[in-house]
Motif scaffolding. Structure first.
Motif, PDB file in Angstrom:
ATOM      1  N   ARG A 127       0.844  -1.197   0.000  1.00 41.85           N
ATOM      2  CA  ARG A 127       0.000   0.000   0.000  1.00 41.85           C
ATOM      3  C   ARG A 127       0.880   1.248   0.000  1.00 41.85           C
ATOM      4  O   ARG A 127       1.623   1.511   0.947  1.00 41.85           O
ATOM      5  CB  ARG A 127      -0.890  -0.054   1.246  1.00 41.85           C
ATOM      6  CG  ARG A 127      -1.713   1.183   1.601  1.00 41.85           C
ATOM      7  CD  ARG A 127      -2.736   1.513   0.543  1.00 41.85           C
ATOM      8  NE  ARG A 127      -3.855   2.306   1.071  1.00 41.85           N
ATOM      9  CZ  ARG A 127      -3.780   3.617   1.341  1.00 41.85           C
ATOM     10  NH1 ARG A 127      -2.678   4.279   1.138  1.00 41.85           N
ATOM     11  NH2 ARG A 127      -4.842   4.243   1.820  1.00 41.85           N
ATOM     12  N   ALA A 133      -2.465   0.798  -4.466  1.00 41.21           N
ATOM     13  CA  ALA A 133      -2.034  -0.440  -3.815  1.00 41.21           C
ATOM     14  C   ALA A 133      -1.902  -1.569  -4.824  1.00 41.21           C
ATOM     15  O   ALA A 133      -2.365  -1.452  -5.965  1.00 41.21           O
ATOM     16  CB  ALA A 133      -3.035  -0.816  -2.724  1.00 41.21           C
ATOM     17  N   TRP A 221       3.123  -4.137   6.154  1.00 41.76           N
ATOM     18  CA  TRP A 221       2.100  -3.453   6.971  1.00 41.76           C
ATOM     19  C   TRP A 221       2.352  -1.946   7.060  1.00 41.76           C
ATOM     20  O   TRP A 221       1.643  -1.233   7.729  1.00 41.76           O
ATOM     21  CB  TRP A 221       2.028  -4.072   8.370  1.00 41.76           C
ATOM     22  CG  TRP A 221       3.193  -3.812   9.295  1.00 41.76           C
ATOM     23  CD1 TRP A 221       3.287  -2.811  10.233  1.00 41.76           C
ATOM     24  CD2 TRP A 221       4.401  -4.574   9.419  1.00 41.76           C
ATOM     25  NE1 TRP A 221       4.484  -2.908  10.914  1.00 41.76           N
ATOM     26  CE2 TRP A 221       5.176  -3.991  10.452  1.00 41.76           C
ATOM     27  CE3 TRP A 221       4.904  -5.721   8.769  1.00 41.76           C
ATOM     28  CZ2 TRP A 221       6.428  -4.490  10.825  1.00 41.76           C
ATOM     29  CZ3 TRP A 221       6.152  -6.211   9.152  1.00 41.76           C
ATOM     30  CH2 TRP A 221       6.896  -5.597  10.158  1.00 41.76           C
ATOM     31  N   VAL A 259       0.299   1.404   8.042  1.00 36.51           N
ATOM     32  CA  VAL A 259      -0.924   1.674   7.269  1.00 36.51           C
ATOM     33  C   VAL A 259      -2.090   1.797   8.248  1.00 36.51           C
ATOM     34  O   VAL A 259      -2.340   0.896   9.050  1.00 36.51           O
ATOM     35  CB  VAL A 259      -1.178   0.544   6.234  1.00 36.51           C
ATOM     36  CG1 VAL A 259      -2.537   0.727   5.567  1.00 36.51           C
ATOM     37  CG2 VAL A 259      -0.053   0.518   5.206  1.00 36.51           C
ATOM     38  N   THR A 284      -9.169   0.387   2.961  1.00 37.10           N
ATOM     39  CA  THR A 284      -7.835   0.053   3.459  1.00 37.10           C
ATOM     40  C   THR A 284      -7.977  -0.534   4.857  1.00 37.10           C
ATOM     41  O   THR A 284      -8.787  -0.067   5.652  1.00 37.10           O
ATOM     42  CB  THR A 284      -6.952   1.322   3.472  1.00 37.10           C
ATOM     43  OG1 THR A 284      -6.628   1.648   2.117  1.00 37.10           O
ATOM     44  CG2 THR A 284      -5.671   1.118   4.261  1.00 37.10           C
ATOM     45  N   ASN A 288      -2.612  -2.654   6.959  1.00 35.04           N
ATOM     46  CA  ASN A 288      -2.723  -3.213   5.614  1.00 35.04           C
ATOM     47  C   ASN A 288      -3.202  -4.664   5.613  1.00 35.04           C
ATOM     48  O   ASN A 288      -2.864  -5.437   4.721  1.00 35.04           O
ATOM     49  CB  ASN A 288      -1.354  -3.093   4.898  1.00 35.04           C
ATOM     50  CG  ASN A 288      -1.471  -3.116   3.393  1.00 35.04           C
ATOM     51  OD1 ASN A 288      -2.521  -2.780   2.837  1.00 35.04           O
ATOM     52  ND2 ASN A 288      -0.415  -3.522   2.729  1.00 35.04           N
TER      53      ASN A 288
END
Ligand SMILES: Nc1nc2c(c(=O)[nH]1)N[C@H]1C(S)=C(S)[C@@H](COP(=O)(O)O)O[C@H]1N2
Ligand SMILES: [Mo]
Length: 307
Positions: A127, A133, A221, A259, A284, A288
């Motif tokens: 992402r 992404a 992540w 994220v 989202t 992530n």
């Protein structure tokens, strides 16, 4: 001296070395009629143990999309311009220098590193902070394996990563959009987390230059900017590294960069994302989608402050 340690002469010899088919297979490199000294060229096939459990059931981004829409400011700030500008980037010989709080500083040759590490293919969600992404199969090995080889001292609390600084090959470095060289960092426990990968390939092949050849970090992540490309140096420190993005704009980019759909970037929402090749936006997920694996690393931390 360890076999994977190198002097400049070794690097040269290594490059010239002819690896036989049998050896190459044992080393995790798929030999198609023997591996020539072309070793490490973009697109060369890699064999790796496939692990599909990191983005189960999700549709993969196409190779074309993942390799033609890139953030790599050393070449250009235009995501569609990187592929052409990185075309002739030289990824051999290549070394990674390890310094700072380690038993002893050392330099590793990229090919010996690759050879001694069993390769895995892992399909991760990825992402970008700019809300696009992808889902793609990276090929690499866990960073923790390399960290163990580096023998960090117990005082080491953070790891800093540095990209090659070469204004001839990377003309984007002549413009001061961010301070050069690109620097990123992880806390030691983040760096040692089994999800943190050093990638040398994607889609079963050697990384294309625009995706960070010959070796880049992948921290699934965190926002994409943590996943530093074309790494030449790893330094163990007792303090939080000042990263290039934090230096460039501390109000917009933080060290942690986990994220987080609930914490907007000052200029846009992080609640949704557009997967490359898709039209409709998706939600989202916190970390992530890797919260189960990594949320415990941040227990007790205010993730709005530590963004
Ligand atoms: N050295 C370096 N690493 C970098 C960048 C960069 O400009 N320079 N861009 C980052 C950003 S913002 C993203 S989103 C990802 C993009 O990786 P990709 O091109 O493989 O999708 O690389 C990260 N790593
Ligand atoms: Mo990004």
């Amino acid at each position: 001296m360890d076999s994977q340690e190198v002097t400049p002469k070794d690097v040269y010899l290594n490059r010239r070395q002819f690896v036989t088919g049998a050896t190459a297979t044992a080393l995790g490199i798929l030999a198609t009629g023997g591996l020539s000294e072309q070793q490490g060229e973009a697109g060369e096939k890699l064999s790796a143990e496939k692990r599909t459990d990191y983005a189960p059931g999700e549709k993969q981004t196409t190779y074309k999309d993942a390799s033609s829409y890139n953030n790599f400011y050393e070449f250009s700030t235009g995501k569609e311009d990187v592929v052409a500008l990185a075309k002739n980037f030289k990824t051999r010989p290549w070394t990674i220098t390890v310094e700072g709080l380690v038993k002893r500083p050392r330099t590793f040759d990229i090919d010996s590193l690759i050879r001694r590490s069993p390769l895995e293919e892992r399909i991760y969600r990825f992402r970008c902070v700019e809300a696009w992404a992808m889902v793609l199969p990276w090929v690499g090995f866990p960073l923790v394996d390399f960290i163990k080889t580096c023998e960090p001292l117990s005082k080491a609390a953070f790891v800093e990563f540095v990209t090659l600084h070469d204004t001839i090959q990377m003309p984007g470095q002549l413009r001061d959009v961010i301070p050069w060289p690109y620097v990123e960092g992880l806390r030691m426990d983040e760096a040692m987390h089994p999800l943190t990968l050093l990638a040398i390939g994607m889609y079963g092949k050697i990384l294309p230059n625009q995706n960070g050849a010959p070796i880049r970090l992948v921290v699934p992540w965190k926002y994409g900017f943590k996943s530093i490309k074309s790494v030449v140096k790893i330094r163990f420190t007792d303090h939080m590294p000042t990263t290039a993005w934090v230096m460039a704009n501390p109000g917009e980019y933080g060290f942690y960069a986990n994220v987080n759909p609930e914490v907007d970037h000052p200029r846009w929402s992080q609640a949704t994302e557009r997967r490359l090749g898709e039209f409709l936006r998706r939600k989202t997920l916190p970390f992530n989608g890797y919260a189960k694996e990594v949320a415990s690393l941040y227990q007790g931390m205010d993730l709005r402050k530590n963004f």
